[in-house]
Motif scaffolding. Structure first.
Motif, short mmCIF file in Angstrom:
data_model
loop_
_atom_site.label_atom_id
_atom_site.label_comp_id
_atom_site.label_asym_id
_atom_site.label_seq_id
_atom_site.Cartn_x
_atom_site.Cartn_y
_atom_site.Cartn_z
N GLU A 15 0.84 -1.20 0.00
CA GLU A 15 0.00 0.00 0.00
C GLU A 15 0.87 1.26 0.00
OE1 GLU A 15 -2.27 -2.84 2.93
OE2 GLU A 15 -0.19 -2.24 2.55
N SER A 16 0.32 2.31 -0.56
CA SER A 16 0.98 3.61 -0.52
C SER A 16 -0.09 4.70 -0.61
CB SER A 16 1.98 3.76 -1.66
OG SER A 16 1.33 3.64 -2.91
N GLY A 17 0.32 5.92 -0.32
CA GLY A 17 -0.58 7.05 -0.47
C GLY A 17 -1.18 7.59 0.82
N GLY A 18 -0.90 6.93 1.93
CA GLY A 18 -1.41 7.44 3.20
C GLY A 18 -0.68 8.71 3.61
N GLY A 19 -1.19 9.32 4.68
CA GLY A 19 -0.55 10.53 5.17
C GLY A 19 -1.47 11.32 6.08
N LEU A 20 -1.08 12.55 6.31
CA LEU A 20 -1.83 13.47 7.17
C LEU A 20 -2.57 14.47 6.28
CD1 LEU A 20 -2.51 14.75 9.94
CD2 LEU A 20 -0.35 16.04 9.72
N VAL A 21 -3.85 14.63 6.54
CA VAL A 21 -4.66 15.56 5.75
C VAL A 21 -5.67 16.22 6.67
CG1 VAL A 21 -6.35 13.77 5.14
CG2 VAL A 21 -6.02 15.76 3.63
N GLN A 22 -6.06 17.43 6.32
CA GLN A 22 -7.08 18.13 7.09
C GLN A 22 -8.47 17.62 6.75
OE1 GLN A 22 -6.47 22.36 6.40
NE2 GLN A 22 -5.22 22.53 8.26
N ALA A 23 -9.37 17.77 7.68
CA ALA A 23 -10.75 17.38 7.44
C ALA A 23 -11.28 18.09 6.20
CB ALA A 23 -11.61 17.71 8.65
N GLY A 24 -11.99 17.33 5.38
CA GLY A 24 -12.50 17.86 4.13
C GLY A 24 -11.58 17.62 2.95
N GLY A 25 -10.37 17.18 3.23
CA GLY A 25 -9.40 16.93 2.17
C GLY A 25 -9.56 15.57 1.54
N SER A 26 -8.61 15.26 0.65
CA SER A 26 -8.66 14.00 -0.11
C SER A 26 -7.32 13.30 -0.08
CB SER A 26 -9.03 14.29 -1.57
OG SER A 26 -10.30 14.87 -1.69
N LEU A 27 -7.37 12.00 -0.21
CA LEU A 27 -6.19 11.17 -0.39
C LEU A 27 -6.55 10.05 -1.35
CD1 LEU A 27 -4.74 10.63 3.22
CD2 LEU A 27 -3.66 11.90 1.36
N ARG A 28 -5.54 9.56 -2.04
CA ARG A 28 -5.73 8.40 -2.91
C ARG A 28 -4.74 7.32 -2.50
NH1 ARG A 28 -4.23 7.31 -9.22
NH2 ARG A 28 -6.05 6.03 -9.79
N LEU A 29 -5.27 6.20 -2.06
CA LEU A 29 -4.44 5.06 -1.69
C LEU A 29 -4.27 4.14 -2.88
CD1 LEU A 29 -5.95 4.13 1.79
CD2 LEU A 29 -4.21 5.84 1.25
N SER A 30 -3.11 3.53 -2.96
CA SER A 30 -2.83 2.53 -4.00
C SER A 30 -2.33 1.26 -3.33
CB SER A 30 -1.76 3.04 -4.97
OG SER A 30 -2.17 4.22 -5.63
N CYS A 31 -2.61 0.15 -3.97
CA CYS A 31 -2.12 -1.14 -3.49
C CYS A 31 -1.67 -1.94 -4.70
CB CYS A 31 -3.21 -1.88 -2.73
SG CYS A 31 -2.77 -3.57 -2.25
N ALA A 32 -0.37 -2.16 -4.77
CA ALA A 32 0.22 -2.90 -5.89
C ALA A 32 0.47 -4.34 -5.48
CB ALA A 32 1.52 -2.24 -6.33
N ALA A 33 -0.02 -5.26 -6.28
CA ALA A 33 0.12 -6.68 -5.98
C ALA A 33 1.14 -7.34 -6.89
CB ALA A 33 -1.23 -7.38 -6.13
N SER A 34 1.82 -8.33 -6.35
CA SER A 34 2.73 -9.15 -7.14
C SER A 34 2.68 -10.58 -6.60
CB SER A 34 4.16 -8.60 -7.08
OG SER A 34 4.63 -8.59 -5.76
N GLY A 35 3.02 -11.53 -7.47
CA GLY A 35 3.06 -12.92 -7.06
C GLY A 35 1.74 -13.66 -7.11
N ILE A 36 0.67 -12.98 -7.56
CA ILE A 36 -0.63 -13.63 -7.71
C ILE A 36 -1.23 -13.23 -9.05
CG2 ILE A 36 -1.18 -13.81 -5.26
CD1 ILE A 36 -2.94 -11.31 -5.59
#
Length: 120
Positions: free
Chosen positions: A6-27
């Motif tokens: 997973e990646s893309g987490g962090g600190l954001v203010q209320a009302g803001g946006s984030l986009r998380l990604s999850c890259a898979a391998s081996g399946i």
């Protein structure tokens, strides 16, 4: 070796946006149902959103419906979680998982998690 990163987490203010990604391998990612779960301190892990292997069916918890969008790109072996209108109660560690149920049993893989913190 199966990995979900997973990646893309962090600190954001209320009302803001984030986009998380999850890259898979081996399946064979494209045949797995994938989902995002979260766990806040002192609480049980809960399912936030899931998406079918082909991407045609999505499900959301009531707490995020209308604010979060799950999507996937099977060509990139990646699942995403777009999070808008974030609230302090969305603060948690977010985990992605990939699951496949067959007559022979269930295969379920998890990432290591990414922290999302929403400040008020």
């Amino acid at each position: 070796q199966v990995q979900l990163v997973e990646s893309g987490g962090g600190l954001v203010q209320a009302g803001g946006s984030l986009r998380l990604s999850c890259a898979a391998s081996g399946i064979a990612f494209s045949i797995y149902t994938t989902g995002w779960h979260r766990q806040a301190p002192g609480k049980q892990r809960e399912l936030v959103a899931s998406i079918s292997s082909g991407g045609s069916t999505t499900n959301y918890s009531d707490s995020v419906k209308g604010r979060f969008t799950i999507s996937r790109d099977n060509a990139k072996n990646t699942v995403y979680l777009q999070m808008n209108s974030l609230k302090p109660e969305d603060t948690a560690v977010y985990y992605c998982n990939a699951e496949r149920r067959t007559t022979g049993g269930t295969r379920n893989y998890w990432g290591q998690g990414t922290q999302v913190t929403v400040s008020s």
